[in-house]
Scaffold this motif. Structure first.
Motif, PDB file in Angstrom:
ATOM      1  N   GLN A   1      98.122  70.976  62.556  1.00  0.00           N
ATOM      2  CA  GLN A   1      96.666  70.882  62.735  1.00  0.00           C
ATOM      3  C   GLN A   1      96.283  69.596  63.454  1.00  0.00           C
ATOM      4  O   GLN A   1      95.397  69.595  64.296  1.00  0.00           O
ATOM      5  N   TYR A   2      96.968  68.492  63.091  1.00  0.00           N
ATOM      6  CA  TYR A   2      96.684  67.220  63.759  1.00  0.00           C
ATOM      7  C   TYR A   2      96.920  67.348  65.254  1.00  0.00           C
ATOM      8  O   TYR A   2      96.085  66.960  66.068  1.00  0.00           O
ATOM      9  N   TRP A   3      98.074  67.941  65.614  1.00  0.00           N
ATOM     10  CA  TRP A   3      98.363  68.063  67.039  1.00  0.00           C
ATOM     11  C   TRP A   3      97.389  68.995  67.738  1.00  0.00           C
ATOM     12  O   TRP A   3      96.918  68.719  68.833  1.00  0.00           O
ATOM     13  N   ARG A   4      97.083  70.133  67.055  1.00  0.00           N
ATOM     14  CA  ARG A   4      96.250  71.140  67.701  1.00  0.00           C
ATOM     15  C   ARG A   4      94.801  70.669  67.828  1.00  0.00           C
ATOM     16  O   ARG A   4      94.133  70.954  68.821  1.00  0.00           O
ATOM     17  N   MET A   5      94.311  69.949  66.822  1.00  0.00           N
ATOM     18  CA  MET A   5      92.879  69.651  66.786  1.00  0.00           C
ATOM     19  C   MET A   5      92.540  68.203  67.146  1.00  0.00           C
ATOM     20  O   MET A   5      91.388  67.899  67.437  1.00  0.00           O
ATOM     21  N   VAL A   6      93.510  67.312  67.111  1.00  0.00           N
ATOM     22  CA  VAL A   6      93.194  65.913  67.440  1.00  0.00           C
ATOM     23  C   VAL A   6      93.968  65.434  68.673  1.00  0.00           C
ATOM     24  O   VAL A   6      93.377  65.133  69.717  1.00  0.00           O
ATOM     25  N   ALA A   7      95.285  65.393  68.533  1.00  0.00           N
ATOM     26  CA  ALA A   7      96.073  64.728  69.576  1.00  0.00           C
ATOM     27  C   ALA A   7      96.034  65.481  70.906  1.00  0.00           C
ATOM     28  O   ALA A   7      95.746  64.887  71.953  1.00  0.00           O
ATOM     29  N   LEU A   8      96.304  66.789  70.864  1.00  0.00           N
ATOM     30  CA  LEU A   8      96.360  67.510  72.137  1.00  0.00           C
ATOM     31  C   LEU A   8      95.024  67.532  72.876  1.00  0.00           C
ATOM     32  O   LEU A   8      94.998  67.344  74.088  1.00  0.00           O
ATOM     33  N   PRO A   9      93.891  67.754  72.168  1.00  0.00           N
ATOM     34  CA  PRO A   9      92.625  67.683  72.912  1.00  0.00           C
ATOM     35  C   PRO A   9      92.406  66.339  73.600  1.00  0.00           C
ATOM     36  O   PRO A   9      91.842  66.284  74.696  1.00  0.00           O
ATOM     37  N   ILE A  10      92.862  65.247  72.956  1.00  0.00           N
ATOM     38  CA  ILE A  10      92.705  63.931  73.578  1.00  0.00           C
ATOM     39  C   ILE A  10      93.641  63.787  74.765  1.00  0.00           C
ATOM     40  O   ILE A  10      93.273  63.263  75.821  1.00  0.00           O
ATOM     41  N   LEU A  11      94.859  64.285  74.597  1.00  0.00           N
ATOM     42  CA  LEU A  11      95.852  64.147  75.667  1.00  0.00           C
ATOM     43  C   LEU A  11      95.655  65.169  76.781  1.00  0.00           C
ATOM     44  O   LEU A  11      96.182  65.008  77.873  1.00  0.00           O
TER      45      LEU A  11
ATOM     46  N   ALA B   1      93.606  59.421  59.395  1.00  0.00           N
ATOM     47  CA  ALA B   1      92.357  60.091  59.032  1.00  0.00           C
ATOM     48  C   ALA B   1      92.595  61.590  58.857  1.00  0.00           C
ATOM     49  O   ALA B   1      92.106  62.213  57.902  1.00  0.00           O
ATOM     50  N   ALA B   2      93.380  62.169  59.792  1.00  0.00           N
ATOM     51  CA  ALA B   2      93.673  63.597  59.698  1.00  0.00           C
ATOM     52  C   ALA B   2      94.460  63.901  58.425  1.00  0.00           C
ATOM     53  O   ALA B   2      94.175  64.890  57.726  1.00  0.00           O
ATOM     54  N   ASP B   3      95.412  63.026  58.093  1.00  0.00           N
ATOM     55  CA  ASP B   3      96.202  63.217  56.869  1.00  0.00           C
ATOM     56  C   ASP B   3      95.299  63.175  55.639  1.00  0.00           C
ATOM     57  O   ASP B   3      95.426  63.994  54.732  1.00  0.00           O
ATOM     58  N   CYS B   4      94.379  62.198  55.613  1.00  0.00           N
ATOM     59  CA  CYS B   4      93.479  62.058  54.477  1.00  0.00           C
ATOM     60  C   CYS B   4      92.633  63.305  54.279  1.00  0.00           C
ATOM     61  O   CYS B   4      92.287  63.677  53.156  1.00  0.00           O
ATOM     62  N   LEU B   5      92.261  63.931  55.385  1.00  0.00           N
ATOM     63  CA  LEU B   5      91.424  65.132  55.303  1.00  0.00           C
ATOM     64  C   LEU B   5      92.274  66.366  55.030  1.00  0.00           C
ATOM     65  O   LEU B   5      91.779  67.481  55.052  1.00  0.00           O
ATOM     66  N   GLY B   6      93.588  66.166  54.809  1.00  0.00           N
ATOM     67  CA  GLY B   6      94.455  67.267  54.429  1.00  0.00           C
ATOM     68  C   GLY B   6      94.981  68.081  55.582  1.00  0.00           C
ATOM     69  O   GLY B   6      95.400  69.223  55.406  1.00  0.00           O
ATOM     70  N   ALA B   7      94.974  67.507  56.792  1.00  0.00           N
ATOM     71  CA  ALA B   7      95.481  68.267  57.937  1.00  0.00           C
ATOM     72  C   ALA B   7      97.006  68.273  57.941  1.00  0.00           C
ATOM     73  O   ALA B   7      97.638  67.276  57.580  1.00  0.00           O
TER      74      ALA B   7
END
Lengths: 259, 307
Positions: free
Chosen positions: B215-225, B205-211
């Motif tokens: 950006q994926y790590w900073r805004m998706v994965a790390l906040p979850i982890l 999903a992040a790739d599709c939105l052009g991340a």
């Protein structure tokens, strides 16, 4: 690129873990100048105190395991069967030894059960040994209880109990001949962790002044040049064997479950 | 290491246990509590009571009257500095333990490495996280001590003298590096399931939105982890803070950290006041207790996304 970075991280990490082990083994083999030999091991095995403390710790570990089984299996069984509401509380209590450092617990023992107290356990050798075994049992409680409880989750406790009861079995028979064989794998994995913990334990044995393997290791470390590394290698092999056996037992049971 | 999925399981299993069929309707119901009396007795006598004795003793004078003197007595330069060194070592070893453990777990799970390395690494982590205490201290003495494998190699082959550079195994950094041997594996054991829980769809999903990857790590994965990482950090902190044997075997009494001081105090009342020992032990429980509470709270938070 990503894979190269991953390999690099892994390689560095493994180097960090392997180097101390190599260093330890290398030192243990270097007692004779210029050649590798098992001299340090020979000296260690010939030391009567090694045999005494090692035997002491093995016996204590086996007693702790036996006591742990007798304490934990019926309790976990009973809580699952009759008092499920208590489970979170019992589980919380069993995790406390991970929170309270061992040195604090044993400090409490010394103050609570000294010769001038209502239960003077430290007054006799037998009492002190018993106290130390109880101490070991608390240290292993988190692992033992979780293992057994997980094992019980996999079987249908109420149905098995009812079936045994309808065949006329009493509680002791149910526990010993129905429940225990069914959670044997879980009990074994708890037992191996307990064994590893007891064999390496230092703080409690040292403060209760019992001749266990851990304090002996520390004493040798302070006084000898090469023998401590032979002893450390032996201790590492014991830990490794216990954890390996635990994995093996667990894998074997999974295999069995799949059939 | 609480398993927060348990309430769900027990909720499923409660009905058959409390249903009419499971419990014979005889008068036994009232005596159910008898079954856990042995356990309760054991835990009270050998876990709760000793701890309570220490906690209460921290607030008592020798004659048993209530006081804050012992706690106040902790605020002397020597005891404060021992707490401070202990906290610094625990912070440093749990920070690097969490960081390196995370990187290794990430390399293993997400780095495209063969799956075959996974089982051995996890098994080894189980062994290493249990290989603490006196033998661990010896292993590091043999490696980074004055005559250790690495020390000698660096000196003779590369001309680097660790001692001249100010490194000493019997020091702050020496102890920290040694503690990492059980801290890193513990991190790997706990964070690997969390990394497994990162769904492939989130990345897509992040790739599709052009991340970008960053950006994926900073805004998706790390906040979850993040709750898992911070929670494990707290657990590692408590783990290091309570470690006694490794420190004693490695440094003897040359480094004044709390467990070593308490050990000496229990052996021979070096502080000259038994109740000051209680206060020191109480301080230890307080710190490891807080760290564990933090771990449990954060762990519950992390379960929301993972699983």
């Amino acid at each position: 690129m990503k894979r190269a970075a991953a390999w690099a991280v892994l390689f560095l990490g493994i180097a960090y873990f392997v180097l101390p082990l190599i260093g330890m083994v290398e030192f243990s083999l270097s007692m004779k100048r210029g050649v590798y030999s098992f001299e340090a091991y020979r000296v260690v095995f010939a030391d009567p105190r090694f045999r005494e403390t090692f035997t002491y710790s093995v016996v204590m570990a086996l007693l702790t395991i036996a006591f742990g089984i007798v304490l934990v299996v019926p309790t976990a069984f009973w809580v699952r069967l009759k008092m499920p509401g208590l489970r979170p509380y019992v589980e919380f209590v069993t995790l406390l030894p991970l929170v309270i450092p061992a040195i604090v617990t044993v400090f409490g023992y010394i103050r609570l059960y000294n010769t001038s107290s209502w239960l003077p356990m430290t007054g006799s050798i037998f009492g002190t040994n018993l106290l130390l075994m109880f101490g070991y049992a608390t240290l292993s409680l988190p692992y033992m209880y979780r293992a057994v409880d997980t094992g019980l989750r996999a079987i249908d406790v109420p149905t098995l109990t009812e079936a045994a009861q309808s065949l006329g079995a009493g509680w002791v028979t149910i526990l010993a001949r129905v429940i225990l064989p069914n959670v044997l794998v879980a009990v074994l994995s708890g037992a191996f962790v307990t064994f590893a913990i007891v064999m390496g334990e230092f703080t409690m044995a040292a403060l209760l002044n019992r001749p266990a393997f851990g304090p002996y290791l520390q004493l040798m470390g302070a006084n000898r040049a090469y023998e401590p590394f032979a002893l450390a290698t032996i201790a590492f092999l014991i830990t490794w064997a216990c954890m390996g056996l635990m994995q093996l037992v667990t894998r074997f049971s999974k295999h069995q479950g799949a059939r | 290491m609480s398993d927060t999925t348990d309430p769900v399981h027990s909720a499923h299993q409660t009905p058959p246990a409390t249903g009419p069929s499971a419990v014979p309707v005889r008068a036994r119901l009232n005596l159910n509590w008898l079954g856990i009396v042995p356990f309760a007795l054991f835990v009270t006598l050998f876990l709760i009571a000793p701890t309570m004795k220490i906690v209460l003793g921290a607030f008592q004078r020798a004659d048993g009257s209530f006081t804050f003197e012992n706690i106040a007595g902790l605020f002397t330069p020597s005891i404060l500095s021992s707490y401070w060194i202990s906290i610094k070592i625990s912070l440093a070893s749990s920070f690097f333990g969490a960081l390196i453990g995370f990187l290794m777990a990430a390399a293993m799970v997400l780095g495209g490495l063969p799956r075959a390395i996974r089982a051995p690494l996890m098994t080894f982590s189980g062994v290493a996280s249990n290989f603490a205490g006196v033998p661990l201290a010896f292993a590091f003495l043999a490696t980074l001590g004055p005559l250790g494998l690495v020390t000698v190699f660096l000196k003779t082959e590369l001309g680097i003298n660790l001692r001249m550079l100010g490194f000493n195994i019997l020091s702050f950094w020496g102890l920290t590096i040694t503690y990492l041997f059980f801290q890193i594996p513990l991190m790997i054991l706990i964070v690997t399931p969390a990394l497994d829980g990162l769904k492939r769809e989130w990345r897509e999903a992040a790739d599709c939105l052009g991340a970008s990857a960053t950006q994926y790590w900073r805004m998706v994965a790390l906040p979850i982890l993040f709750p898992t990482i911070l929670g494990t950090f707290a657990l590692l902190f408590a783990n290091a803070f309570g470690a006694v044997a490794t420190a004693i075997a490695l440094t003897g009494s040359s480094l004044n950290i709390v467990p070593i001081m308490l050990f000496a105090q229990i052996r021979g009342d070096v502080l000259g006041n038994p109740h000051l020992g209680y206060a020191m032990a109480f301080g230890m429980i307080l710190i490891t207790g807080l760290a564990n509470v933090l771990y449990i709270v954060l762990r519950m938070r992390s379960e929301r996304w993972l699983k």
